[in-house]
Design an enzyme around this catalytic site. Sequence first.
Site, PDB file in Angstrom:
ATOM      1  N   LYS A 118      30.819 -31.053  -1.285  1.00 42.74           N
ATOM      2  CA  LYS A 118      31.178 -30.314  -0.051  1.00 42.74           C
ATOM      3  C   LYS A 118      30.563 -31.573   1.420  1.00 42.74           C
ATOM      4  CE  LYS A 118      31.639 -25.691  -0.068  1.00 42.74           C
ATOM      5  NZ  LYS A 118      30.596 -24.084  -0.517  1.00 42.74           N
ATOM      6  N   GLN A 146      25.724 -21.418   1.878  1.00 45.96           N
ATOM      7  CA  GLN A 146      25.969 -21.247   0.725  1.00 45.96           C
ATOM      8  C   GLN A 146      26.007 -20.122  -0.350  1.00 45.96           C
ATOM      9  OE1 GLN A 146      27.924 -23.802  -1.059  1.00 45.96           O
ATOM     10  NE2 GLN A 146      28.518 -22.739  -2.788  1.00 45.96           N
ATOM     11  N   ASP A 183      32.999 -20.514   7.080  1.00 44.26           N
ATOM     12  CA  ASP A 183      33.732 -19.973   6.068  1.00 44.26           C
ATOM     13  C   ASP A 183      34.532 -18.551   5.935  1.00 44.26           C
ATOM     14  OD1 ASP A 183      32.675 -20.149   3.672  1.00 44.26           O
ATOM     15  OD2 ASP A 183      30.866 -20.147   4.014  1.00 44.26           O
TER      16      ASP A 183
END
Length: 288
Positions: free
Chosen positions: A53, A97, A120
Amino acid sequence: MTANVINGKALVASIREEIKRDVQEMANAGKQPGLAVVLVGDDSASAVYVRNKAKACEEVGIYSEVHRLPAETTETELLTLIGQLNNDERIHGILVQLPLPKHIQEDIVIDSISIHKDVDCFHPANVGNLMIGKPGVLPCTPSGVIEILHRLQVPLAGKHAVVVGRSNIVGKPMALLLLQEHATVTICHSRTERLAEITRQADILVAAVGRAKMIKKEHVKEGAVVIDVGMNRDENGKLCGDVDFDDVLETAGYITPVPGCVGPMTITMLLKNTVAAAERAGSHVSPE
Ligand code: GUN
């Protein structure tokens, strides 16, 4: 017939070029999108995802910072960091995460992320907007799958899409996005009886169960578009998806390879969400 193997690398490269141009335009206006990635603990797969990422951000000119915290980090310490990132003007997107260590409650952490920085689309308010079809941030993996289908010009309206998997991250939002595209959607999962009978009806089959190679040719209709969201290790430790690629290759019309398609596309959607969050920043009343 042999399936068309979807060239994920080419698709991803062309979308990232578009994003790079958008970031350049913002830079010309004196603004740089910023993403903070938070990793708690030392899960090796998560460490790889986080590295990818950050690398992708650099590639397109997005500022990024990775916060690597020890596994013993307390929930309070994590919430404090998120509070700081919520108020940091350089940061437009925050990604924590998952999975988090067991002693930290994921829902409390997700709820603490500003809805404006939730790249997200995990925050319940953003999930709610998705549910009722209000414009806003979209979850990265499902929106990446829709992007693949659009770029390949796969017709969706009126088609039967079957999603195998019902997670909050992929299965459920995937079904919602396909529904928004006017597909007829069926969700199957680990307790579904006569799975193959249902998946064999799919014009579009999305596998997101997390079980190595469980989708075989008997699950697939001739010519179907098969999208493999899985990321598993096979018996030899090699990366593989939820679809038995070699077994399905002669039956499917299109198939995504694992690795190299849905994974990089997911990261590409994260970049897109970060740029969009930066574009919106300043347009809402008060930071949360
Ligand atoms: N873990 C596995 N997939 C994801 C994802 O898309 N976002 C975050 N934050 N964690 C994940």
